[in-house]
Design a protein around this motif. Structure first.
Motif, PDB file in Angstrom:
ATOM      1  N   GLY A  65       0.880  -1.339  -0.142  1.00  0.00           N
ATOM      2  CA  GLY A  65      -0.015   0.015   0.048  1.00  0.00           C
ATOM      3  C   GLY A  65       1.100   1.116  -0.100  1.00  0.00           C
ATOM      4  O   GLY A  65       2.125   1.377   0.464  1.00  0.00           O
ATOM      5  N   GLU A  66       0.268   2.312  -0.290  1.00  0.00           N
ATOM      6  CA  GLU A  66       0.700   3.380  -0.462  1.00  0.00           C
ATOM      7  C   GLU A  66       1.079   4.274   0.843  1.00  0.00           C
ATOM      8  O   GLU A  66       2.271   4.593   1.177  1.00  0.00           O
ATOM      9  CB  GLU A  66       0.133   4.737  -1.344  1.00  0.00           C
ATOM     10  CG  GLU A  66       0.743   5.942  -1.550  1.00  0.00           C
ATOM     11  CD  GLU A  66       0.041   6.830  -2.708  1.00  0.00           C
ATOM     12  OE1 GLU A  66       0.295   8.199  -2.397  1.00  0.00           O
ATOM     13  OE2 GLU A  66      -0.670   6.402  -3.386  1.00  0.00           O
ATOM     14  N   HIS A  67      -0.154   4.215   1.586  1.00  0.00           N
ATOM     15  CA  HIS A  67       0.086   4.704   3.006  1.00  0.00           C
ATOM     16  C   HIS A  67      -0.013   3.481   3.925  1.00  0.00           C
ATOM     17  O   HIS A  67      -1.004   3.493   4.573  1.00  0.00           O
ATOM     18  CB  HIS A  67      -1.000   5.786   3.458  1.00  0.00           C
ATOM     19  CG  HIS A  67      -1.117   6.924   2.346  1.00  0.00           C
ATOM     20  ND1 HIS A  67      -0.011   7.998   2.467  1.00  0.00           N
ATOM     21  CD2 HIS A  67      -1.832   7.288   1.225  1.00  0.00           C
ATOM     22  CE1 HIS A  67      -0.266   8.796   1.470  1.00  0.00           C
ATOM     23  NE2 HIS A  67      -1.286   8.461   0.846  1.00  0.00           N
ATOM     24  N   ARG A  68       1.010   3.032   4.328  1.00  0.00           N
ATOM     25  CA  ARG A  68       1.332   1.580   4.918  1.00  0.00           C
ATOM     26  C   ARG A  68       1.261   2.226   6.489  1.00  0.00           C
ATOM     27  O   ARG A  68       1.321   3.270   6.861  1.00  0.00           O
ATOM     28  CB  ARG A  68       2.316   1.043   4.769  1.00  0.00           C
ATOM     29  CG  ARG A  68       2.526   0.617   3.283  1.00  0.00           C
ATOM     30  CD  ARG A  68       4.034   0.030   2.521  1.00  0.00           C
ATOM     31  NE  ARG A  68       5.333   0.800   3.165  1.00  0.00           N
ATOM     32  CZ  ARG A  68       5.692   1.709   2.605  1.00  0.00           C
ATOM     33  NH1 ARG A  68       5.174   2.283   1.527  1.00  0.00           N
ATOM     34  NH2 ARG A  68       6.688   2.292   3.095  1.00  0.00           N
ATOM     35  N   PHE A  69       1.169   1.143   7.473  1.00  0.00           N
ATOM     36  CA  PHE A  69       1.325   1.418   8.870  1.00  0.00           C
ATOM     37  C   PHE A  69       2.283   0.614   9.529  1.00  0.00           C
ATOM     38  O   PHE A  69       2.073  -0.978   9.112  1.00  0.00           O
ATOM     39  CB  PHE A  69      -0.160   1.390   9.676  1.00  0.00           C
ATOM     40  CG  PHE A  69       0.311   1.700  11.130  1.00  0.00           C
ATOM     41  CD1 PHE A  69       0.516   2.963  11.716  1.00  0.00           C
ATOM     42  CD2 PHE A  69       0.000   0.497  11.849  1.00  0.00           C
ATOM     43  CE1 PHE A  69       0.779   2.893  12.890  1.00  0.00           C
ATOM     44  CE2 PHE A  69       0.604   0.567  13.302  1.00  0.00           C
ATOM     45  CZ  PHE A  69       0.922   1.699  13.870  1.00  0.00           C
ATOM     46  N   SER A  70       3.317   0.818  10.418  1.00  0.00           N
ATOM     47  CA  SER A  70       4.009  -0.049  10.771  1.00  0.00           C
ATOM     48  C   SER A  70       5.108   0.790  11.749  1.00  0.00           C
ATOM     49  O   SER A  70       4.932   2.201  11.734  1.00  0.00           O
ATOM     50  CB  SER A  70       5.055  -0.852   9.964  1.00  0.00           C
ATOM     51  OG  SER A  70       6.083  -1.580  10.331  1.00  0.00           O
ATOM     52  N   GLU A  71       5.991   0.291  12.539  1.00  0.00           N
ATOM     53  CA  GLU A  71       6.586   1.256  13.521  1.00  0.00           C
ATOM     54  C   GLU A  71       8.176   0.791  13.129  1.00  0.00           C
ATOM     55  O   GLU A  71       8.936   0.907  14.070  1.00  0.00           O
ATOM     56  CB  GLU A  71       6.203   0.880  14.730  1.00  0.00           C
ATOM     57  CG  GLU A  71       6.191  -0.650  15.107  1.00  0.00           C
ATOM     58  CD  GLU A  71       5.448  -1.066  16.224  1.00  0.00           C
ATOM     59  OE1 GLU A  71       6.111  -1.632  17.056  1.00  0.00           O
ATOM     60  OE2 GLU A  71       4.217  -0.739  15.966  1.00  0.00           O
ATOM     61  N   PHE A  72       8.294   0.251  11.861  1.00  0.00           N
ATOM     62  CA  PHE A  72      10.206  -0.078  11.577  1.00  0.00           C
ATOM     63  C   PHE A  72      10.429   1.001  10.871  1.00  0.00           C
ATOM     64  O   PHE A  72      11.727   1.039  11.036  1.00  0.00           O
ATOM     65  CB  PHE A  72      10.036  -1.624  11.029  1.00  0.00           C
ATOM     66  CG  PHE A  72       9.244  -2.214  11.967  1.00  0.00           C
ATOM     67  CD1 PHE A  72       9.902  -2.968  13.139  1.00  0.00           C
ATOM     68  CD2 PHE A  72       8.055  -2.967  11.733  1.00  0.00           C
ATOM     69  CE1 PHE A  72       9.644  -3.879  13.704  1.00  0.00           C
ATOM     70  CE2 PHE A  72       7.655  -3.964  12.594  1.00  0.00           C
ATOM     71  CZ  PHE A  72       8.264  -4.503  13.461  1.00  0.00           C
ATOM     72  N   ASP A  73      10.260   1.498   9.723  1.00  0.00           N
ATOM     73  CA  ASP A  73      10.815   2.441   8.838  1.00  0.00           C
ATOM     74  C   ASP A  73      10.683   3.859   9.228  1.00  0.00           C
ATOM     75  O   ASP A  73       9.505   4.293   9.582  1.00  0.00           O
ATOM     76  CB  ASP A  73      10.354   2.126   7.498  1.00  0.00           C
ATOM     77  CG  ASP A  73      10.845   0.687   6.934  1.00  0.00           C
ATOM     78  OD1 ASP A  73      11.761   0.166   7.394  1.00  0.00           O
ATOM     79  OD2 ASP A  73      10.522   0.385   5.921  1.00  0.00           O
ATOM     80  N   ILE A  74      11.660   4.565   9.204  1.00  0.00           N
ATOM     81  CA  ILE A  74      11.577   6.212   9.375  1.00  0.00           C
ATOM     82  C   ILE A  74      12.182   6.728   8.018  1.00  0.00           C
ATOM     83  O   ILE A  74      13.141   6.574   7.477  1.00  0.00           O
ATOM     84  CB  ILE A  74      12.680   6.686  10.512  1.00  0.00           C
ATOM     85  CG1 ILE A  74      12.230   5.903  11.854  1.00  0.00           C
ATOM     86  CG2 ILE A  74      12.519   7.851  10.538  1.00  0.00           C
ATOM     87  CD1 ILE A  74      13.046   6.130  13.095  1.00  0.00           C
ATOM     88  N   VAL A  75      11.047   7.428   7.331  1.00  0.00           N
ATOM     89  CA  VAL A  75      11.499   8.146   6.139  1.00  0.00           C
ATOM     90  C   VAL A  75      11.204   9.645   6.270  1.00  0.00           C
ATOM     91  O   VAL A  75      10.610  10.217   7.366  1.00  0.00           O
ATOM     92  CB  VAL A  75      10.358   7.464   5.110  1.00  0.00           C
ATOM     93  CG1 VAL A  75      10.825   6.230   4.861  1.00  0.00           C
ATOM     94  CG2 VAL A  75       9.199   7.607   5.544  1.00  0.00           C
TER      95      VAL A  75
END
Length: 126
Positions: A65-75
């Protein structure tokens, strides 16, 4: 501004783990039914299959997905917008009169240096 973004890798791993769980559930159900086990043993396998399918679909959509949810990547914010930005920071006429604490989410006046709820010092870039 950097923000926490969804991780494609962890979501894809979750999707693969869910597919493995579905395969396990299928084998479990077949084995339990063929042994003549009580009804709840095959039912456990069916439940495992259903949960695995739901998780596989969720994780696959999260990974692609374009607007994903997670707590792992920082962009960087320019790379991908923060999905929570639309919810907590409106662009209305009163949006400059207040801001939100990035630590606890409390609504604060624009002139605050410390959060009135959690007491932490607010970053200067807000």
């Amino acid at each position: 501004m950097k923000s926490i973004k969804p991780g494609r890798g962890p979501s894809a791993m979750g999707a693969m783990g869910s597919i493995i769980a579905v395969i396990f559930g299928i084998f479990w159900t077949i084995a339990a039914a063929s042994m003549g086990a009580p009804f709840f043993f095959p039912l456990f396998g069916v439940l495992f299959i259903i949960m695995g399918i739901v998780q596989a679909v969720y994780n696959f959509k999260n990974a692609t997905g374009e607007h994903r949810f997670s707590e792992f990547d920082i962009v960087d914010g320019a790379e991908e917008p923060d999905p929570l930005e639309r919810r907590f920071h409106s662009e209305g006429p009163e949006s400059s009169a207040y801001r939100f604490c990035p630590y606890c989410g409390a609504r604060l006046g624009a002139e605050f240096e410390f959060c009135g709820k959690c007491g932490r010092r607010l970053p200067d870039d807000q």
